[in-house]
Design an enzyme around this catalytic site. Structure first.
Site, PDB file in Angstrom:
ATOM      1  N   GLU A 299      55.599  60.143 -81.467  1.00  0.00           N
ATOM      2  CA  GLU A 299      56.984  60.441 -81.886  1.00  0.00           C
ATOM      3  C   GLU A 299      57.564  59.103 -82.316  1.00  0.00           C
ATOM      4  OE1 GLU A 299      58.532  63.245 -82.179  1.00  0.00           O
ATOM      5  OE2 GLU A 299      57.861  64.658 -80.655  1.00  0.00           O
TER       6      GLU A 299
ATOM      7  N   ASN B 230      65.709  53.769 -75.812  1.00  0.00           N
ATOM      8  CA  ASN B 230      66.998  54.294 -76.285  1.00  0.00           C
ATOM      9  C   ASN B 230      67.501  55.517 -75.510  1.00  0.00           C
ATOM     10  OD1 ASN B 230      64.929  55.757 -77.529  1.00  0.00           O
ATOM     11  ND2 ASN B 230      66.169  56.212 -79.323  1.00  0.00           N
TER      12      ASN B 230
ATOM     13  N   CYS C  44      66.474  57.977 -82.848  1.00  0.00           N
ATOM     14  CA  CYS C  44      65.500  58.229 -83.919  1.00  0.00           C
ATOM     15  C   CYS C  44      66.062  59.208 -84.941  1.00  0.00           C
ATOM     16  CB  CYS C  44      64.198  58.755 -83.329  1.00  0.00           C
ATOM     17  SG  CYS C  44      64.446  60.186 -82.265  1.00  0.00           S
TER      18      CYS C  44
HETATM   19  P1  NAD Z   1      58.460  49.977 -79.381  1.00  0.00           P
HETATM   20  O1  NAD Z   1      57.412  50.514 -80.284  1.00  0.00           O
HETATM   21  O2  NAD Z   1      58.806  48.549 -79.468  1.00  0.00           O
HETATM   22  O3  NAD Z   1      58.046  50.227 -77.838  1.00  0.00           O
HETATM   23  C1  NAD Z   1      57.768  51.519 -77.351  1.00  0.00           C
HETATM   24  C2  NAD Z   1      56.903  51.409 -76.103  1.00  0.00           C
HETATM   25  O4  NAD Z   1      55.606  50.927 -76.477  1.00  0.00           O
HETATM   26  C3  NAD Z   1      57.422  50.445 -75.055  1.00  0.00           C
HETATM   27  O5  NAD Z   1      57.231  51.007 -73.785  1.00  0.00           O
HETATM   28  C4  NAD Z   1      56.531  49.218 -75.234  1.00  0.00           C
HETATM   29  O6  NAD Z   1      56.378  48.432 -74.080  1.00  0.00           O
HETATM   30  C5  NAD Z   1      55.218  49.873 -75.603  1.00  0.00           C
HETATM   31  N1  NAD Z   1      54.262  49.020 -76.323  1.00  0.00           N
HETATM   32  C6  NAD Z   1      54.513  47.935 -77.100  1.00  0.00           C
HETATM   33  N2  NAD Z   1      53.356  47.453 -77.611  1.00  0.00           N
HETATM   34  C7  NAD Z   1      52.362  48.243 -77.149  1.00  0.00           C
HETATM   35  C8  NAD Z   1      50.947  48.277 -77.334  1.00  0.00           C
HETATM   36  N3  NAD Z   1      50.311  47.404 -78.101  1.00  0.00           N
HETATM   37  N4  NAD Z   1      50.238  49.244 -76.704  1.00  0.00           N
HETATM   38  C9  NAD Z   1      50.846  50.169 -75.945  1.00  0.00           C
HETATM   39  N5  NAD Z   1      52.189  50.195 -75.732  1.00  0.00           N
HETATM   40  C10 NAD Z   1      52.933  49.251 -76.336  1.00  0.00           C
HETATM   41  O7  NAD Z   1      59.740  50.901 -79.594  1.00  0.00           O
HETATM   42  P2  NAD Z   1      61.189  50.725 -78.958  1.00  0.00           P
HETATM   43  O8  NAD Z   1      61.883  49.613 -79.649  1.00  0.00           O
HETATM   44  O9  NAD Z   1      61.108  50.730 -77.489  1.00  0.00           O
HETATM   45  O10 NAD Z   1      61.875  52.108 -79.362  1.00  0.00           O
HETATM   46  C11 NAD Z   1      62.562  52.327 -80.546  1.00  0.00           C
HETATM   47  C12 NAD Z   1      61.748  53.159 -81.506  1.00  0.00           C
HETATM   48  O11 NAD Z   1      61.432  54.435 -80.903  1.00  0.00           O
HETATM   49  C13 NAD Z   1      62.501  53.510 -82.775  1.00  0.00           C
HETATM   50  O12 NAD Z   1      61.643  53.346 -83.883  1.00  0.00           O
HETATM   51  C14 NAD Z   1      62.853  54.977 -82.590  1.00  0.00           C
HETATM   52  O13 NAD Z   1      63.058  55.692 -83.792  1.00  0.00           O
HETATM   53  C15 NAD Z   1      61.678  55.474 -81.832  1.00  0.00           C
HETATM   54  N6  NAD Z   1      61.993  56.736 -81.147  1.00  0.00           N
HETATM   55  C16 NAD Z   1      61.470  57.894 -81.624  1.00  0.00           C
HETATM   56  C17 NAD Z   1      61.795  59.102 -81.033  1.00  0.00           C
HETATM   57  C18 NAD Z   1      61.248  60.402 -81.551  1.00  0.00           C
HETATM   58  O14 NAD Z   1      61.384  61.403 -80.873  1.00  0.00           O
HETATM   59  N7  NAD Z   1      60.661  60.446 -82.736  1.00  0.00           N
HETATM   60  C19 NAD Z   1      62.651  59.108 -79.933  1.00  0.00           C
HETATM   61  C20 NAD Z   1      63.171  57.903 -79.472  1.00  0.00           C
HETATM   62  C21 NAD Z   1      62.834  56.714 -80.077  1.00  0.00           C
END
Ligand code: NAD
Length: 535
Positions: free
Chosen positions: A260, A166, A294
């Site tokens: 996060e 995002n 987020c």
């Molecule tokens: P996601 O959990 O689907 O993926 C995040 C990352 O994890 C990607 O790079 C993905 O390839 C990787 N991944 C997936 N499975 C994995 C595994 N088993 N082991 C290791 N890595 C793995 O999340 P998304 O859809 O990319 O992002 C959206 C989410 O991120 C939302 O929930 C949002 O709230 C959160 N977010 C949080 C913050 C914060 O600061 N708290 C900031 C931005 C986004």
């Protein structure tokens, strides 16, 4: 960008194909391609990293890290400082790529993904010397003669960085910059949805760092999993479900991780809130990046006394938003399906759509949607929606609002809108949120000196501020002993004299009354020379 350019396609636009069209034999590199969520245009292929190649890349990164960590901090800072100019001079290229890959308006991409990075680099390069400075531990010269202690902040070693789609430029940089400055190597895996933005981030450092120190690996969860196997610490930003899996594997490997995760941010609007600022602020807080943030406002609790003025004003302002110019399209069809499901369920649970609604099947152009509802037991109020929906609930008072906000499993950020600032500070102390903003929302992730963190399902990671260094460094305590004595008091042999000293010390340090302490002192004066002579 023209409105035409921003017109979203109604086919399988942003679905990333990670099904691995093998480019180089069945067990080597795969290629994944994707189309822009904006118009379905081809974004071109990206080569994925084979998970089995990650260990060798990690070894190379570790080799580079040793020498990097030995360089003076100010030298590391001077190198990283050069990234700022590179980044700013490529502002248009960055904003355009993020716009095409993610679907957010160019202005939003420039404001959120380019400019804050200049602040980030300035902040860390200016303060890192002081922040990494060691501290001295003083020793009691009687109990511990000749001893001097220093606490150093040592790099963790290899940081495994796994990021979401995002904010594909800003989020990785918030870890890469302080991690490198602290003397670490970084193995960086961007989201498979935005691999091109990830590659762009890595390119800002090209030629400045020792080879392998910052290594980009591309791919999905399997490559993320391979990164965890190699890292000394994992910094993860993403969904709750993945975050939990990451935490389990890190626990099994006994390495720390920073998480996060998602949010269900609320805004509390008190009766005396400044109407126009509040309405505009809620609008931006809910709809920026099509709510794929987020810290997006996903719940508004408004006091009854102002609801009749605030709600129509929000609807009016929403109507004025220009699709594709002010508002983004959703980045993936998967996300669009979640948002649609939450809205449909909320409608069945009695929600009234005041403006907006789900797009046609297959379209990513989800219109900014304002919903009025009463029930909390619907996914739209409980789960992370990550879409352009602003649900409004009218409440009796602030106490009611606080109870509803704190009932969420998430605890990222909350905003309070009121003219009574002192009252807002009092309310802030009762909120279970990592960040509270008064008369503003969500933007402080872009402020490098302010900690960005959450509670509960929002995870326990800390981005930005000196607190973030706790994840990227470990304390190392070094003791120096200048004593020339052949033995310490507490070394062998254990004797009745040593026992007398131990008990007398306990009495002297508070285990006895005044007279008991005096007698203990005399016992010690008599016992110490005996002990030093070997008894
Ligand atoms: P996601 O959990 O689907 O993926 C995040 C990352 O994890 C990607 O790079 C993905 O390839 C990787 N991944 C997936 N499975 C994995 C595994 N088993 N082991 C290791 N890595 C793995 O999340 P998304 O859809 O990319 O992002 C959206 C989410 O991120 C939302 O929930 C949002 O709230 C959160 N977010 C949080 C913050 C914060 O600061 N708290 C900031 C931005 C986004």
């Amino acid at each position: 960008m023209s409105a035409d350019e921003a017109e979203p396609k109604t086919d399988e636009t942003s679905e990333t194909d990670t099904s691995a069209k093998r480019a180089d034999g069945p067990d080597k590199l795969s290629v994944f391609a994707a189309k822009s969520p904006l118009d379905g245009s081809d974004l071109g292929p990206v080569q994925a990293t084979a998970p089995e190649d990650v260990p060798a890349l990690a070894r190379k990164a570790r080799d580079a890290q040793q020498a990097w960590a030995n360089r003076p901090v100010h030298e590391r800072a001077a190198i990283i400082a050069k990234v700022k100019k590179r980044l700013l001079s490529r502002a248009e290229e960055i904003a355009t790529l993020v716009h095409r890959e993610c679907g957010k308006p160019v202005e939003e991409a420039a404001l959120a993904e380019v400019l804050p990075n200049a602040d980030l680099i300035e902040y860390w390069t200016a303060s890192i010397d002081e922040l990494l400075e060691g501290t001295t531990v003083e020793f009691d010269p009687v109990a511990y003669p000749g001893k001097l202690g220093r606490i150093h902040k040592a790099p963790r070693g290899l940081v495994g960085l796994i990021t979401p789609w995002n904010y594909p430029v800003a989020i990785p940089l918030r870890t890469i910059v302080p991690a490198l400055l602290a003397g670490n190597a970084v193995l960086f895996k961007p989201s498979e949805v935005t691999p091109r933005s990830g590659a762009l981030v890595a390119s800002f450092f090209e030629g400045l760092l020792p080879e392998g120190l910052l290594t980009l690996v591309q791919g999905g969860g399997d490559v993320g999993g391979a990164v965890i196997e190699e890292a000394d610490v994992v910094v993860f930003t993403g969904s709750v479900a993945t975050g939990k899996r990451v935490a389990v594997r890190c626990a099994e490997r006994l390495i720390p991780c920073s998480l996060e995760l998602g949010g269900k941010d609320a805004a509390i609007v008190l009766a005396d809130a400044p109407l126009e600022r509040t309405a505009n602020g809620l609008l931006w807080g809910a709809f920026t990046n099509a709510g794929q943030n987020c810290a997006s406002i996903e719940r508004v609790y408004v006091e009854r006394a102002i609801a009749d003025k605030l709600i129509p004003r929000i609807v009016e302002l929403t109507k004025a938003l220009r699709p594709g110019l002010d508002t983004a399209v959703l980045t993936t069809m998967k996300q669009c399906d979640i948002v649609r499901r939450h809205l449909t369920q909320a409608q069945s649970d009695g929600a009234e759509i005041l403006i907006g609604g789900s797009p046609e099947e297959g379209s990513l152009a989800f219109a900014p949607t304002v919903v009025k509802l009463e029930r909390e037991d619907t996914p739209l109020m409980r789960e992370e929606t990550f879409g352009p929906i602003l649900p409004i609930v009218v409440v009796d008072d602030a106490k009611d609002a606080i109870a509803r906000v704190n009932a969420s499993t998430f605890g990222l950020t909350t905003s309070i809108w009121t003219r009574r600032i002192n009252h807002a500070h009092d309310l802030a102390r009762t909120l279970r949120s990592g960040v509270v903003t008064i008369n503003n929302h969500g933007f402080t992730a872009a402020v490098p000196a302010a900690p960005w963190t959450g509670t509960g399902d929002s995870g326990y990671g800390i981005t930005n501020s000196p607190f973030a260094l706790a994840e990227l460094t470990r304390p190392q305590f070094v003791l120096e002993d200048r004593s020339r004595a052949a033995k310490e008091l507490w070394w062998y042999p254990y004797t009745p004299v040593l026992r007398t000293i131990a008990y007398a010390m306990a009495r002297l340090r508070g285990g006895a009354g005044f007279m008991g302490r005096i007698s203990a002192l005399f016992q010690l004066i008599a016992a110490f020379p005996k002990r030093l002579s070997g008894k």
